[in-house]
Design an enzyme around this catalytic site. Structure first.
Site, mmCIF file in Angstrom:
data_model
loop_
_atom_site.group_PDB
_atom_site.id
_atom_site.type_symbol
_atom_site.label_atom_id
_atom_site.label_comp_id
_atom_site.label_asym_id
_atom_site.label_seq_id
_atom_site.Cartn_x
_atom_site.Cartn_y
_atom_site.Cartn_z
ATOM 1 C CB THR A 1 0.908 6.748 -5.245
ATOM 2 O OG1 THR A 1 0.054 6.961 -4.123
ATOM 3 C CG2 THR A 1 0.230 7.206 -6.523
ATOM 4 N N GLY A 2 3.263 4.906 -3.942
ATOM 5 C CA GLY A 2 3.954 4.414 -2.745
ATOM 6 C C GLY A 2 3.764 2.916 -2.596
ATOM 7 C CB THR B 1 8.431 0.616 -3.421
ATOM 8 O OG1 THR B 1 8.505 1.776 -2.587
ATOM 9 C CG2 THR B 1 8.287 1.017 -4.874
ATOM 10 C CB ILE C 1 -0.162 -0.076 3.503
ATOM 11 C CG1 ILE C 1 -0.216 -0.205 5.037
ATOM 12 C CG2 ILE C 1 -1.560 -0.128 2.897
ATOM 13 C CD1 ILE C 1 -0.821 0.999 5.755
ATOM 14 N N GLY C 2 1.310 -0.320 0.704
ATOM 15 C CA GLY C 2 1.208 -0.245 -0.760
ATOM 16 C C GLY C 2 1.693 -1.509 -1.440
ATOM 17 C CE1 TYR D 1 1.500 10.600 7.929
ATOM 18 C CE2 TYR D 1 0.293 10.413 9.985
ATOM 19 C CZ TYR D 1 0.664 9.885 8.764
ATOM 20 O OH TYR D 1 0.204 8.634 8.387
HETATM 21 N N1 LIG Z 1 1.874 2.250 9.038
HETATM 22 C C1 LIG Z 1 0.990 2.894 9.776
HETATM 23 O O1 LIG Z 1 0.872 2.671 11.010
HETATM 24 C C2 LIG Z 1 0.070 3.917 9.152
HETATM 25 C C3 LIG Z 1 -0.897 4.514 9.976
HETATM 26 C C4 LIG Z 1 -1.756 5.448 9.424
HETATM 27 C C5 LIG Z 1 -1.668 5.786 8.088
HETATM 28 N N2 LIG Z 1 -0.715 5.182 7.306
HETATM 29 C C6 LIG Z 1 -0.656 5.571 5.900
HETATM 30 O O2 LIG Z 1 -0.563 4.425 5.094
HETATM 31 C C7 LIG Z 1 0.138 4.765 3.891
HETATM 32 C C8 LIG Z 1 1.269 3.774 3.645
HETATM 33 O O3 LIG Z 1 2.171 3.863 4.729
HETATM 34 P P1 LIG Z 1 3.180 2.677 5.118
HETATM 35 O O4 LIG Z 1 3.047 2.489 6.559
HETATM 36 O O5 LIG Z 1 3.001 1.542 4.185
HETATM 37 O O6 LIG Z 1 4.562 3.454 4.864
HETATM 38 P P2 LIG Z 1 5.922 3.017 4.147
HETATM 39 O O7 LIG Z 1 6.205 1.574 4.356
HETATM 40 O O8 LIG Z 1 6.895 4.030 4.613
HETATM 41 O O9 LIG Z 1 5.603 3.230 2.589
HETATM 42 C C9 LIG Z 1 5.508 4.507 2.031
HETATM 43 C C10 LIG Z 1 5.602 4.381 0.533
HETATM 44 O O10 LIG Z 1 5.396 5.673 -0.041
HETATM 45 C C11 LIG Z 1 6.481 5.936 -0.945
HETATM 46 N N3 LIG Z 1 6.670 7.380 -1.029
HETATM 47 C C12 LIG Z 1 7.025 8.241 -0.048
HETATM 48 N N4 LIG Z 1 7.123 9.474 -0.529
HETATM 49 C C13 LIG Z 1 6.830 9.400 -1.859
HETATM 50 C C14 LIG Z 1 6.771 10.338 -2.902
HETATM 51 N N5 LIG Z 1 7.087 11.643 -2.705
HETATM 52 N N6 LIG Z 1 6.418 9.922 -4.141
HETATM 53 C C15 LIG Z 1 6.127 8.623 -4.363
HETATM 54 N N7 LIG Z 1 6.170 7.684 -3.418
HETATM 55 C C16 LIG Z 1 6.523 8.070 -2.174
HETATM 56 C C17 LIG Z 1 7.664 5.165 -0.363
HETATM 57 O O11 LIG Z 1 8.704 4.905 -1.308
HETATM 58 P P3 LIG Z 1 9.953 5.942 -1.471
HETATM 59 O O12 LIG Z 1 10.337 6.380 -0.093
HETATM 60 O O13 LIG Z 1 11.012 5.162 -2.190
HETATM 61 O O14 LIG Z 1 9.425 7.063 -2.292
HETATM 62 C C18 LIG Z 1 6.947 3.878 0.039
HETATM 63 O O15 LIG Z 1 6.736 3.052 -1.089
HETATM 64 C C19 LIG Z 1 0.606 6.213 4.060
HETATM 65 O O16 LIG Z 1 -0.329 7.077 3.423
HETATM 66 C C20 LIG Z 1 0.575 6.415 5.565
HETATM 67 O O17 LIG Z 1 0.406 7.768 5.931
HETATM 68 C C21 LIG Z 1 0.172 4.266 7.814
#
Ligand SMILES: NC(=O)c1ccc[n+]([C@@H]2O[C@H](COP(=O)([O-])OP(=O)(O)OC[C@H]3O[C@@H](n4cnc5c(N)ncnc54)[C@H](OP(=O)(O)O)[C@@H]3O)[C@@H](O)[C@H]2O)c1
Length: 258
Positions: free
Chosen positions: A21-22, A24, A27-28, A159
Site C-alpha cells: 500500500t502506498g 507509488t 519507500i513503497g 502522526y
Molecule cells: N520518509 C521518512 O522519513 C519516514 C520516516 C518514518 C516513517 N515513514 C513511513 O514510511 C512510509 C512511507 O513513507 P514515504 O516516506 O515513502 O512517504 P511518501 O513518499 O509520501 O509515500 C506515501 C505513499 O502513500 C500513499 N498514500 C497516502 N495516503 C494514502 C491513502 N489514503 N491510501 C492509499 N495510499 C496512500 C501515497 O500516494 P497518494 O498520495 O497518491 O495516495 C504514496 O504512495 C509511511 O508509512 C511513513 O509514515 C517514513
C-alpha cells in the site's frame, strides 16, 4: 504448524504476489522495485491516478498499480477484488501507506486528526483484516511504523500517536495470526529521503531547515535511502527472519539512540 526454515533462496519471491500500500512513491515504490528484482509480482496502490500511472510505467509488466484510498473500507475491498482476479495468494503484504502533516498541537483540527488516524491507523487495520482470505501459511506482513512512535517530535503529535497505536497493533495482530503461520513484523524508519518531507505542509525553506537539523543530529550524519529501508522490509518478509514475530526493526542510522 510447519516450520519454515531459512533457505537463502534467491528465488523465494519468484512468481509470488507482494502487495504494497502506498507503493507509488518513496519507500513503497522502491520496495516494489526491490521485490520485482527478486522475481516477485507486485501490486501497488495509492490515491492519485497520475502517480499510479508513473509507478506502473516505472515498474513494468511485473506490477499492477491499483487506485485505492486505504481510509475508505469499500476502496480496500475493491483493491482485494483485483487481487482475486489474479488468482494468487499474497506472499507478503507491506502496509506502508501513510500521511504526515506538520502542525502544532494547538492547530490540529478534527479534519487533520481524522485524516491522520483514518489513513495511518484505521487504514492499516482494515488493510490487514481484509487481506486475511488472501494470506496463507508462510505469508508475511510487514507494517511500516516510525521511530516517532517512541521518540517525541514537536508538531507531529497526531502522526506520532497514530504510529504508536500501529506499533501496538503489530504486536497484538502478530499473536492473532501466528497460529495461522502468518508472521507480522514492523519496520520503523527514521529519517529517509522521500517526498514525505515536501508534504508536511510547511514552506520549502522550513522543510530544508528541518532536514539539515536532522542530518546534523544523526549519528550517521545523513538521511537513509528508501533502498536501505526496502532491504529491511524484504528481510522481514523472507524466511531469513523465520523466528522473528511481532518485532519492530529500527532503520534510522542510530538517531533514536540519542
Ligand atoms: N520518509 C521518512 O522519513 C519516514 C520516516 C518514518 C516513517 N515513514 C513511513 O514510511 C512510509 C512511507 O513513507 P514515504 O516516506 O515513502 O512517504 P511518501 O513518499 O509520501 O509515500 C506515501 C505513499 O502513500 C500513499 N498514500 C497516502 N495516503 C494514502 C491513502 N489514503 N491510501 C492509499 N495510499 C496512500 C501515497 O500516494 P497518494 O498520495 O497518491 O495516495 C504514496 O504512495 C509511511 O508509512 C511513513 O509514515 C517514513
Amino acid at each position: 504448524m510447519t516450520i519454515v526454515t531459512p533457505n537463502n533462496n534467491p528465488d523465494e519471491f519468484k512468481d509470488h504476489l507482494v502487495l504494497i500500500t502506498g507503493g507509488t512513491s518513496g519507500i513503497g515504490l522502491t520496495c516494489a522495485r526491490d521485490f520485482i528484482s527478486h522475481g516477485a509480482h507486485v501490486m501497488v496502490c495509492g490515491r492519485r491516478q497520475d502517480r499510479l500511472d508513473s509507478a506502473q510505467k516505472a515498474l513494468g509488466d511485473q506490477a499492477i498499480a491499483v487506485q485505492c484510498d486505504v481510509s475508505n473500507l469499500q476502496s480496500i475491498s475493491d483493491m482485494y477484488q483485483v487481487v482475486k482476479t489474479q488468482g494468487k495468494c499474497i506472499k507478503t503484504l507491506v502496509v506502508n501507506a501513510a500521511v504526515a502533516k506538520a502542525a502544532s498541537f494547538a492547530n490540529i483540527d478534527e479534519e487533520m486528526f481524522d485524516l491522520t488516524f483514518d489513513i495511518n491507523l484505521k487504514g492499516a487495520f482494515f488493510t490487514i483484516q481484509k487481506a486475511l482470505p488472501f494470506l496463507q501459511e508462510g505469508s508475511t506482513i510487514v507494517v511500516i511504523t516510525s521511530i516517532s512512535n517512541q521518540h517525541a517530535a514537536p508538531n507531529f503529535s497526531a502522526y506520532s500517536a497514530a504510529k504508536s497505536a500501529l506499533r501496538s497493533l503489530v504486536k497484538s495482530i502478530s499473536l492473532d495470526l501466528i497460529n495461522k503461520g502468518i508472521r507480522v513484523n514492523a519496520v520503523s524508519p527514521g529519517p529517509i529521503s522521500t517526498d514525505m518531507y515536501d508534504k508536511f505542509g510547511l514552506a520549502q525553506s522550513e522543510t530544508e531547515k528541518i532536514k539539515q537539523v536532522i542530518s546534523n543530529k544523526s549519528p550517521i550524519k545523513r538521511f537513509g535511502t528508501p533502498q536501505e529501508t526496502a532491504n529491511a522490509i524484504r528481510f522481514l518478509a523472507s524466511s531469513e527472519s523465520s523466528y522473528i514475530v511481532g518485532a519492530e526493526l529500527v532503520v534510522d542510522g542510530g538517531i533514536s539512540l540519542l
